[in-house]
Design a protein around this motif. Structure first.
Motif, PDB file in Angstrom:
ATOM      1  N   ARG A  39      49.070 -46.535  -4.447  1.00  0.00           N
ATOM      2  CA  ARG A  39      49.481 -45.249  -3.882  1.00  0.00           C
ATOM      3  C   ARG A  39      48.364 -44.636  -3.044  1.00  0.00           C
ATOM      4  O   ARG A  39      47.196 -44.663  -3.439  1.00  0.00           O
ATOM      5  CB  ARG A  39      49.857 -44.264  -4.996  1.00  0.00           C
ATOM      6  N   GLY A  52      59.560 -46.004  -5.183  1.00  0.00           N
ATOM      7  CA  GLY A  52      60.460 -44.945  -5.643  1.00  0.00           C
ATOM      8  C   GLY A  52      60.154 -43.646  -4.948  1.00  0.00           C
ATOM      9  O   GLY A  52      59.248 -43.572  -4.117  1.00  0.00           O
ATOM     10  N   HIS A  54      61.811 -39.196  -4.565  1.00  0.00           N
ATOM     11  CA  HIS A  54      62.609 -38.098  -5.129  1.00  0.00           C
ATOM     12  C   HIS A  54      64.103 -38.286  -4.866  1.00  0.00           C
ATOM     13  O   HIS A  54      64.509 -38.719  -3.791  1.00  0.00           O
ATOM     14  CB  HIS A  54      62.146 -36.768  -4.541  1.00  0.00           C
ATOM     15  N   GLU A  68      65.110 -45.753  -1.499  1.00  0.00           N
ATOM     16  CA  GLU A  68      63.639 -45.656  -1.533  1.00  0.00           C
ATOM     17  C   GLU A  68      62.990 -47.028  -1.361  1.00  0.00           C
ATOM     18  O   GLU A  68      61.986 -47.152  -0.656  1.00  0.00           O
ATOM     19  CB  GLU A  68      63.169 -44.999  -2.839  1.00  0.00           C
ATOM     20  N   GLU A  72      60.557 -47.855   1.743  1.00  0.00           N
ATOM     21  CA  GLU A  72      59.135 -48.111   1.494  1.00  0.00           C
ATOM     22  C   GLU A  72      58.728 -49.558   1.729  1.00  0.00           C
ATOM     23  O   GLU A  72      57.574 -49.822   2.047  1.00  0.00           O
ATOM     24  CB  GLU A  72      58.779 -47.686   0.048  1.00  0.00           C
ATOM     25  N   CYS A  98      61.307 -38.637 -14.401  1.00  0.00           N
ATOM     26  CA  CYS A  98      61.443 -39.894 -13.648  1.00  0.00           C
ATOM     27  C   CYS A  98      62.448 -40.837 -14.294  1.00  0.00           C
ATOM     28  O   CYS A  98      62.325 -41.180 -15.472  1.00  0.00           O
ATOM     29  CB  CYS A  98      60.086 -40.574 -13.509  1.00  0.00           C
ATOM     30  N   PHE A 100      64.038 -44.493 -14.429  1.00  0.00           N
ATOM     31  CA  PHE A 100      63.635 -45.860 -14.123  1.00  0.00           C
ATOM     32  C   PHE A 100      64.857 -46.764 -14.004  1.00  0.00           C
ATOM     33  O   PHE A 100      65.726 -46.771 -14.876  1.00  0.00           O
ATOM     34  CB  PHE A 100      62.671 -46.381 -15.195  1.00  0.00           C
ATOM     35  N   LYS A 119      51.541 -43.588   2.602  1.00  0.00           N
ATOM     36  CA  LYS A 119      51.825 -43.385   1.177  1.00  0.00           C
ATOM     37  C   LYS A 119      51.424 -44.571   0.304  1.00  0.00           C
ATOM     38  O   LYS A 119      51.287 -44.436  -0.911  1.00  0.00           O
ATOM     39  CB  LYS A 119      53.326 -43.146   0.962  1.00  0.00           C
ATOM     40  N   PRO A 138      52.032 -42.389 -15.387  1.00  0.00           N
ATOM     41  CA  PRO A 138      53.286 -42.521 -16.138  1.00  0.00           C
ATOM     42  C   PRO A 138      53.653 -43.985 -16.422  1.00  0.00           C
ATOM     43  O   PRO A 138      54.238 -44.293 -17.466  1.00  0.00           O
ATOM     44  CB  PRO A 138      54.329 -41.875 -15.217  1.00  0.00           C
TER      45      PRO A 138
HETATM   46  N1  LIG Z   1      56.062 -45.432 -11.494  1.00  0.00           N
HETATM   47  C1  LIG Z   1      56.345 -44.147 -11.705  1.00  0.00           C
HETATM   48  N2  LIG Z   1      56.281 -43.631 -12.934  1.00  0.00           N
HETATM   49  C2  LIG Z   1      56.565 -42.338 -13.144  1.00  0.00           C
HETATM   50  N3  LIG Z   1      56.901 -41.477 -12.205  1.00  0.00           N
HETATM   51  C3  LIG Z   1      56.980 -41.953 -10.981  1.00  0.00           C
HETATM   52  C4  LIG Z   1      56.731 -43.293 -10.640  1.00  0.00           C
HETATM   53  N4  LIG Z   1      56.900 -43.446  -9.318  1.00  0.00           N
HETATM   54  C5  LIG Z   1      57.245 -42.242  -8.867  1.00  0.00           C
HETATM   55  N5  LIG Z   1      57.294 -41.351  -9.853  1.00  0.00           N
HETATM   56  C6  LIG Z   1      57.593 -39.925  -9.779  1.00  0.00           C
HETATM   57  C7  LIG Z   1      56.316 -39.121  -9.586  1.00  0.00           C
HETATM   58  C8  LIG Z   1      56.353 -38.766  -8.130  1.00  0.00           C
HETATM   59  O1  LIG Z   1      55.736 -37.492  -7.947  1.00  0.00           O
HETATM   60  C9  LIG Z   1      57.836 -38.723  -7.843  1.00  0.00           C
HETATM   61  C10 LIG Z   1      58.218 -39.081  -6.442  1.00  0.00           C
HETATM   62  O2  LIG Z   1      57.714 -40.352  -6.105  1.00  0.00           O
HETATM   63  P1  LIG Z   1      56.772 -40.512  -4.837  1.00  0.00           P
HETATM   64  O3  LIG Z   1      56.557 -41.971  -4.641  1.00  0.00           O
HETATM   65  O4  LIG Z   1      55.567 -39.654  -5.002  1.00  0.00           O
HETATM   66  O5  LIG Z   1      57.651 -39.880  -3.705  1.00  0.00           O
HETATM   67  P2  LIG Z   1      57.814 -40.336  -2.205  1.00  0.00           P
HETATM   68  O6  LIG Z   1      56.785 -39.618  -1.415  1.00  0.00           O
HETATM   69  O7  LIG Z   1      57.855 -41.808  -2.103  1.00  0.00           O
HETATM   70  O8  LIG Z   1      59.286 -39.850  -1.882  1.00  0.00           O
HETATM   71  P3  LIG Z   1      59.858 -38.523  -1.250  1.00  0.00           P
HETATM   72  O9  LIG Z   1      59.636 -38.674   0.224  1.00  0.00           O
HETATM   73  O10 LIG Z   1      61.293 -38.610  -1.659  1.00  0.00           O
HETATM   74  O11 LIG Z   1      59.124 -37.378  -1.879  1.00  0.00           O
HETATM   75  O12 LIG Z   1      58.440 -39.661  -8.714  1.00  0.00           O
END
Ligand SMILES: Nc1ncnc2c1ncn2[C@H]1C[C@H](O)[C@@H](COP(=O)(O)OP(=O)(O)OP(=O)(O)O)O1
Ligand SMILES: [Mg+2]
Length: 153
Positions: A39, A52, A54, A68, A72, A98, A100, A119, A138
């Motif tokens: 990340r 993944g 939102h 997603e 991505e 979250c 899964f 990202k 997480p």
């Molecule tokens: N592996 C994971 N375990 C737990 N929570 C997760 C995991 N991946 C993502 N999340 C949760 C926490 C993040 O704050 C939230 C959104 O994912 P994230 O990858 O940060 O968003 P994004 O930037 O890809 O998408 P968007 O553009 O929809 O905001 O989901």
């Protein structure tokens, strides 16, 4: 009122309190491997996490997972299945519930692309028994608890 021009009354909107968001993360499985990327977002910077993001208004979990992963990585996924949900209070400002989802790539030979380089530093397949470190908090918690995303057959 001056010169016949109506003044709009000044309104003050109170700041809205932070709310939990819904995230969808995908265990994309290929044999005994899982797709992870490092990340680059502020939340969990430099940790390895699942694809993944939102949940959008009106979406199913499976639709969000498919969208997603495509956004991505470019990968097209299939056999999306709900696995579990976790409650993640990540910081004072970030609280994500979250969901899964497990899935498999439609074409196992399709290479993941880094389509959101701001990202994620890049995607790769990792053996479940030899995961990279550090994992996103997480995800690390799930691994520590003995969670296994692979089907039991
Ligand atoms: N592996 C994971 N375990 C737990 N929570 C997760 C995991 N991946 C993502 N999340 C949760 C926490 C993040 O704050 C939230 C959104 O994912 P994230 O990858 O940060 O968003 P994004 O930037 O890809 O998408 P968007 O553009 O929809 O905001 O989901
Ligand atoms: Mg993401």
């Amino acid at each position: 009122m001056e010169n016949g021009v109506q003044q709009t009354p000044a309104t003050t909107t109170p700041p809205s309190p932070p709310m939990p968001k819904v995230g969808v993360a995908v265990f994309l499985l290929k044999g005994s491997k899982v797709l992870l990327g490092k990340r680059l977002s502020a939340v969990g910077h430099s940790t390895f996490a699942l694809p993944g993001g939102h949940l959008e208004f009106g979406e199913s979990f499976e639709e969000c997972a498919t969208r997603e992963v495509k956004e991505e990585t470019g990968l097209i996924i299939d056999k999306t299945e709900y696995l579990t949900v976790t409650n993640n209070v990540i910081s004072e400002k970030v609280h994500t519930v979250c969901v899964f989802i497990r899935a498999v790539p439609v074409d196992v030979n399709q290479k993941p692309e880094t389509l959101e380089p701001e990202k994620c530093a890049g995607w790769d397949w990792y053996e479940w028994n030899n995961l990279p470190k550090p994992l996103f908090g997480p995800l690390e918690d799930m691994v520590q608890s003995g969670f296994n995303p692979f089907p039991t057959t």
